[in-house]
Design a protein around this motif. Structure first.
Motif, PDB file in Angstrom:
ATOM      1  N   LEU A 179       0.807  -1.224   0.000  1.00 22.86           N
ATOM      2  CA  LEU A 179       0.000   0.000   0.000  1.00 22.86           C
ATOM      3  C   LEU A 179       0.835   1.267   0.000  1.00 22.86           C
ATOM      4  O   LEU A 179       0.351   2.322  -0.397  1.00 22.86           O
ATOM      5  CB  LEU A 179      -0.925   0.028   1.226  1.00 22.86           C
ATOM      6  CG  LEU A 179      -1.884  -1.150   1.394  1.00 22.86           C
ATOM      7  CD1 LEU A 179      -2.742  -0.936   2.634  1.00 22.86           C
ATOM      8  CD2 LEU A 179      -2.766  -1.321   0.166  1.00 22.86           C
ATOM      9  N   GLY A 180       2.083   1.165   0.472  1.00 21.55           N
ATOM     10  CA  GLY A 180       2.887   2.374   0.629  1.00 21.55           C
ATOM     11  C   GLY A 180       2.426   3.187   1.825  1.00 21.55           C
ATOM     12  O   GLY A 180       2.687   4.381   1.908  1.00 21.55           O
ATOM     13  N   ILE A 181       1.709   2.532   2.742  1.00 22.72           N
ATOM     14  CA  ILE A 181       1.201   3.227   3.932  1.00 22.72           C
ATOM     15  C   ILE A 181       1.815   2.595   5.171  1.00 22.72           C
ATOM     16  O   ILE A 181       1.738   1.375   5.337  1.00 22.72           O
ATOM     17  CB  ILE A 181      -0.335   3.141   4.002  1.00 22.72           C
ATOM     18  CG1 ILE A 181      -0.946   3.771   2.745  1.00 22.72           C
ATOM     19  CG2 ILE A 181      -0.876   3.846   5.250  1.00 22.72           C
ATOM     20  CD1 ILE A 181      -2.443   3.631   2.657  1.00 22.72           C
ATOM     21  N   ARG A 182       2.420   3.407   6.023  1.00 20.54           N
ATOM     22  CA  ARG A 182       3.169   2.856   7.149  1.00 20.54           C
ATOM     23  C   ARG A 182       2.538   3.104   8.513  1.00 20.54           C
ATOM     24  O   ARG A 182       2.656   2.294   9.401  1.00 20.54           O
ATOM     25  CB  ARG A 182       4.593   3.430   7.161  1.00 20.54           C
ATOM     26  CG  ARG A 182       5.326   3.186   5.876  1.00 20.54           C
ATOM     27  CD  ARG A 182       6.818   3.159   6.020  1.00 20.54           C
ATOM     28  NE  ARG A 182       7.370   1.974   5.382  1.00 20.54           N
ATOM     29  CZ  ARG A 182       7.240   1.667   4.106  1.00 20.54           C
ATOM     30  NH1 ARG A 182       6.543   2.448   3.314  1.00 20.54           N
ATOM     31  NH2 ARG A 182       7.765   0.583   3.592  1.00 20.54           N
ATOM     32  N   MET A 193     -11.670   3.902   3.678  1.00 15.79           N
ATOM     33  CA  MET A 193     -11.856   4.267   2.268  1.00 15.79           C
ATOM     34  C   MET A 193     -12.335   3.073   1.453  1.00 15.79           C
ATOM     35  O   MET A 193     -13.077   3.204   0.496  1.00 15.79           O
ATOM     36  CB  MET A 193     -10.510   4.727   1.673  1.00 15.79           C
ATOM     37  CG  MET A 193     -10.145   6.130   2.026  1.00 15.79           C
ATOM     38  SD  MET A 193     -11.249   7.241   1.176  1.00 15.79           S
ATOM     39  CE  MET A 193     -11.042   8.690   2.150  1.00 15.79           C
ATOM     40  N   ASN A 194     -11.829   1.912   1.820  1.00 13.07           N
ATOM     41  CA  ASN A 194     -12.143   0.706   1.065  1.00 13.07           C
ATOM     42  C   ASN A 194     -13.227  -0.135   1.725  1.00 13.07           C
ATOM     43  O   ASN A 194     -13.393  -1.305   1.397  1.00 13.07           O
ATOM     44  CB  ASN A 194     -10.874  -0.110   0.844  1.00 13.07           C
ATOM     45  CG  ASN A 194      -9.944   0.600  -0.120  1.00 13.07           C
ATOM     46  OD1 ASN A 194     -10.129   0.517  -1.327  1.00 13.07           O
ATOM     47  ND2 ASN A 194      -8.984   1.335   0.418  1.00 13.07           N
TER      48      ASN A 194
ATOM     49  N   ASP B 176       2.029   8.957   3.869  1.00 13.01           N
ATOM     50  CA  ASP B 176       0.839   8.101   3.827  1.00 13.01           C
ATOM     51  C   ASP B 176      -0.325   8.828   3.165  1.00 13.01           C
ATOM     52  O   ASP B 176      -1.045   8.255   2.337  1.00 13.01           O
ATOM     53  CB  ASP B 176       0.415   7.688   5.246  1.00 13.01           C
ATOM     54  CG  ASP B 176       1.283   6.574   5.803  1.00 13.01           C
ATOM     55  OD1 ASP B 176       2.186   6.114   5.080  1.00 13.01           O
ATOM     56  OD2 ASP B 176       1.048   6.165   6.953  1.00 13.01           O
ATOM     57  N   ASN B 179       0.072   8.881  -0.518  1.00 14.94           N
ATOM     58  CA  ASN B 179      -0.281   7.573  -1.072  1.00 14.94           C
ATOM     59  C   ASN B 179      -1.783   7.380  -1.143  1.00 14.94           C
ATOM     60  O   ASN B 179      -2.309   6.890  -2.144  1.00 14.94           O
ATOM     61  CB  ASN B 179       0.294   6.473  -0.181  1.00 14.94           C
ATOM     62  CG  ASN B 179       1.510   5.846  -0.791  1.00 14.94           C
ATOM     63  OD1 ASN B 179       1.395   5.037  -1.704  1.00 14.94           O
ATOM     64  ND2 ASN B 179       2.673   6.249  -0.324  1.00 14.94           N
ATOM     65  N   ILE B 180      -2.451   7.740  -0.061  1.00 11.95           N
ATOM     66  CA  ILE B 180      -3.899   7.531   0.002  1.00 11.95           C
ATOM     67  C   ILE B 180      -4.597   8.358  -1.070  1.00 11.95           C
ATOM     68  O   ILE B 180      -5.477   7.869  -1.774  1.00 11.95           O
ATOM     69  CB  ILE B 180      -4.429   7.874   1.417  1.00 11.95           C
ATOM     70  CG1 ILE B 180      -3.974   6.793   2.407  1.00 11.95           C
ATOM     71  CG2 ILE B 180      -5.949   8.000   1.415  1.00 11.95           C
ATOM     72  CD1 ILE B 180      -4.088   7.197   3.863  1.00 11.95           C
ATOM     73  N   LYS B 183      -3.508   7.021  -4.673  1.00 10.07           N
ATOM     74  CA  LYS B 183      -3.878   5.644  -5.015  1.00 10.07           C
ATOM     75  C   LYS B 183      -5.286   5.227  -4.622  1.00 10.07           C
ATOM     76  O   LYS B 183      -5.902   4.418  -5.304  1.00 10.07           O
ATOM     77  CB  LYS B 183      -2.874   4.683  -4.364  1.00 10.07           C
ATOM     78  CG  LYS B 183      -1.484   4.776  -4.991  1.00 10.07           C
ATOM     79  CD  LYS B 183      -0.415   4.179  -4.099  1.00 10.07           C
ATOM     80  CE  LYS B 183      -0.471   2.671  -4.051  1.00 10.07           C
ATOM     81  NZ  LYS B 183       0.626   2.136  -3.201  1.00 10.07           N
ATOM     82  N   TYR B 184      -5.786   5.735  -3.512  1.00 11.58           N
ATOM     83  CA  TYR B 184      -6.992   5.122  -2.968  1.00 11.58           C
ATOM     84  C   TYR B 184      -8.201   6.016  -2.785  1.00 11.58           C
ATOM     85  O   TYR B 184      -9.237   5.544  -2.347  1.00 11.58           O
ATOM     86  CB  TYR B 184      -6.656   4.445  -1.636  1.00 11.58           C
ATOM     87  CG  TYR B 184      -5.512   3.483  -1.757  1.00 11.58           C
ATOM     88  CD1 TYR B 184      -5.636   2.366  -2.581  1.00 11.58           C
ATOM     89  CD2 TYR B 184      -4.321   3.689  -1.094  1.00 11.58           C
ATOM     90  CE1 TYR B 184      -4.586   1.482  -2.722  1.00 11.58           C
ATOM     91  CE2 TYR B 184      -3.262   2.806  -1.230  1.00 11.58           C
ATOM     92  CZ  TYR B 184      -3.397   1.696  -2.043  1.00 11.58           C
ATOM     93  OH  TYR B 184      -2.365   0.829  -2.186  1.00 11.58           O
ATOM     94  N   LEU B 185      -8.051   7.282  -3.103  1.00 14.58           N
ATOM     95  CA  LEU B 185      -9.218   8.139  -2.954  1.00 14.58           C
ATOM     96  C   LEU B 185     -10.224   7.755  -4.029  1.00 14.58           C
ATOM     97  O   LEU B 185      -9.864   7.611  -5.182  1.00 14.58           O
ATOM     98  CB  LEU B 185      -8.796   9.605  -3.121  1.00 14.58           C
ATOM     99  CG  LEU B 185      -9.627  10.628  -2.384  1.00 14.58           C
ATOM    100  CD1 LEU B 185      -9.525  10.413  -0.880  1.00 14.58           C
ATOM    101  CD2 LEU B 185      -9.161  12.028  -2.731  1.00 14.58           C
ATOM    102  N   PRO B 186     -11.502   7.578  -3.654  1.00 16.74           N
ATOM    103  CA  PRO B 186     -12.497   7.215  -4.670  1.00 16.74           C
ATOM    104  C   PRO B 186     -12.562   8.311  -5.738  1.00 16.74           C
ATOM    105  O   PRO B 186     -12.310   9.477  -5.446  1.00 16.74           O
ATOM    106  CB  PRO B 186     -13.804   7.166  -3.887  1.00 16.74           C
ATOM    107  CG  PRO B 186     -13.430   7.107  -2.459  1.00 16.74           C
ATOM    108  CD  PRO B 186     -12.084   7.731  -2.317  1.00 16.74           C
TER     109      PRO B 186
END
Lengths: 201, 232
Positions: A179-182, A193-194, B176, B179-180, B183-186
């Motif tokens: 994920l690149g999230i630490r 979010m998911n 982070d 990244n969010i 990559k992951y924001l709707p």
């Protein structure tokens, strides 16, 4: 490997009796697979039943999940959280919906390929070694992520999932690498979010 | 990646600023007035009462030409402009960067569902609170200590080693968030707002990185050297 056992325990959820029989027969023919339960809908799979069944993977017809719950597949029903899900799809579904499953099979799938998909989906949910690289989180990693986001320590997670602390640490490293999230708070944001966890969970 | 030659005190002052606009903020904070003509760094600094060796060391850090400059040529009096620079930098974050980022985050999050909006906003709020807490610690504890070193009135207790140990890592959360968002924001209608947030984060990351290096590579070792009584 997290679980020291050879057989893969499968739960089959299929409304069509004849398709259900076919899936069960194909899976039971494989030496390393045992179908521990076969039901026609999710209502029979209570949390207690799931705990007793100790399944490794669920084969399910995607039409059994209510349309409104499809975007949150993993939280739609207790039987669907934390296990690899293989879709037995023979209607037309949104591609995006089907991507949420760990594997998708259909009526045309050869029994040996079905067996292979089941093995892969379970294997992919095991901790990965350095030589293996995937982009998506496995079902197991999602479990760990949800637990981490919920504030559980490595030790608590290990006890809850019946795996070693070392395995938890490996999972966590893999999660952060993918994920690149630490940070824990960053992982919590990702989980929400998911739709992996409920808010405040 | 090519490594550029580190700046030196004998080159033309104007060339520093002409070669990299990133140094403008540093020059402002060091109180340098423009109109350098063809004079060298050394000459301009002497005229304007700024430490040339310190300016070069900081320029090399900010412009990533040498992230570990020697402190051999720096003296006790150089601690003052370092602390002033860091204070101004804090001020810039609290008055400009954070309020802007805060607004951009909220605009971006407005397009999300309620729970997503809530978690993004609270993630940011916690991050900001942590950074502000760190700034507060520096301003209440570390900088006054450095000032006591400058004036030679240092008391017992705190040493610069304590600061080095408690120097928390606040960059990870920013990374982070990057990244969010990327990559992951709707898929959001507010793409422009997301871009504004990213631009803010890049700017903050860059400055915070220089800020941290100035603390770790200049302030801490110089203070440690002076603590040991290597000079009066």
């Amino acid at each position: 490997m997290s679980q020291q056992r050879d057989e893969i325990r499968v739960v089959v959820v299929e409304p069509s009796a004849i398709v259900g029989y076919g899936v069960v027969a194909a899976l039971n023919a494989a030496a390393d697979i045992v179908v521990v339960e076969s039901v026609s809908d999710l209502s029979l799979l209570t949390p207690q039943a799931m705990e007793r069944l100790d399944a490794d993977v669920v084969v399910i017809n995607p039409s059994l999940i209510e349309r409104g719950d499809r975007s949150q597949l993993r939280t739609a029903h207790p039987a669907l959280s934390g296990l690899p899900l293989v879709a037995m799809a023979y209607d037309t579904f949104d591609e995006e919906y089907l991507r949420r499953f760990d594997a998708v099979v259909g009526l045309g799938t050869h029994p040996s390929l079905l067996v292979q998909r089941i093995r892969e989906s379970v294997h992919n949910s095991e901790p990965m070694g350095d030589e293996e690289r995937g982009d998506e989180l496995s079902a197991r990693e999602k479990d760990i992520l949800v637990a981490v986001a919920g504030g559980a320590t490595n030790k608590e997670i290990a006890e809850r999932l019946n795996i070693s602390v070392h395995t938890v640490v490996t999972h966590r490293k893999n999660i952060s690498r993918k994920l690149g999230i630490r940070t824990i708070s960053g992982l919590t944001v990702y989980a929400i979010m998911n739709n992996l966890i409920e808010v405040g969970g | 990646m090519t490594t550029l030659r580190p700046y030196t005190t004998d080159q033309k002052m104007a060339d520093l600023l002409l070669s990299n606009p990133r140094l403008l903020t540093l020059f402002e904070r060091m109180g340098l007035r423009l109109g350098f003509g063809e004079r060298s760094v050394e000459e301009v600094c002497a005229e304007q009462g700024v430490s040339a060796h310190l300016l070069v060391a900081m320029s090399n850090i900010v412009d990533e030409r040498n992230s570990a400059p020697s402190i051999d040529r720096l003296v006790r009096d150089d601690l003052r402009p370092i602390v002033d620079f860091l204070r101004l930098s804090h001020h810039n974050y609290t008055e400009h960067y954070f309020p802007t980022l805060h607004d951009h985050i909220h605009t971006m999050a407005a397009a999300l569902s309620a729970r997503q909006r809530e978690i993004i906003n609270s993630f940011y709020d916690v991050y900001e609170t942590e950074v502000l807490k760190h700034f507060h610690y520096e301003e209440q504890t570390v900088f006054p200590y450095i000032e006591s070193l400058i004036s030679g009135t240092r008391g017992e207790g705190f040493t610069i080693g304590d600061f080095a140990e408690t120097h928390s890592d606040i960059d990870e959360k920013l990374a982070d968030l990057l990244n969010i968002i990327i990559k992951y924001l709707p898929d959001a209608d507010e793409a422009m707002a997301s871009h504004a947030v990213l631009r803010d984060i890049y700017r903050i990351e860059e400055e915070l990185a220089a800020h941290t290096l100035i603390e770790n590579r200049l302030l801490v070792p110089l203070a440690a050297r002076i603590e040991k009584g290597a000079e009066r």
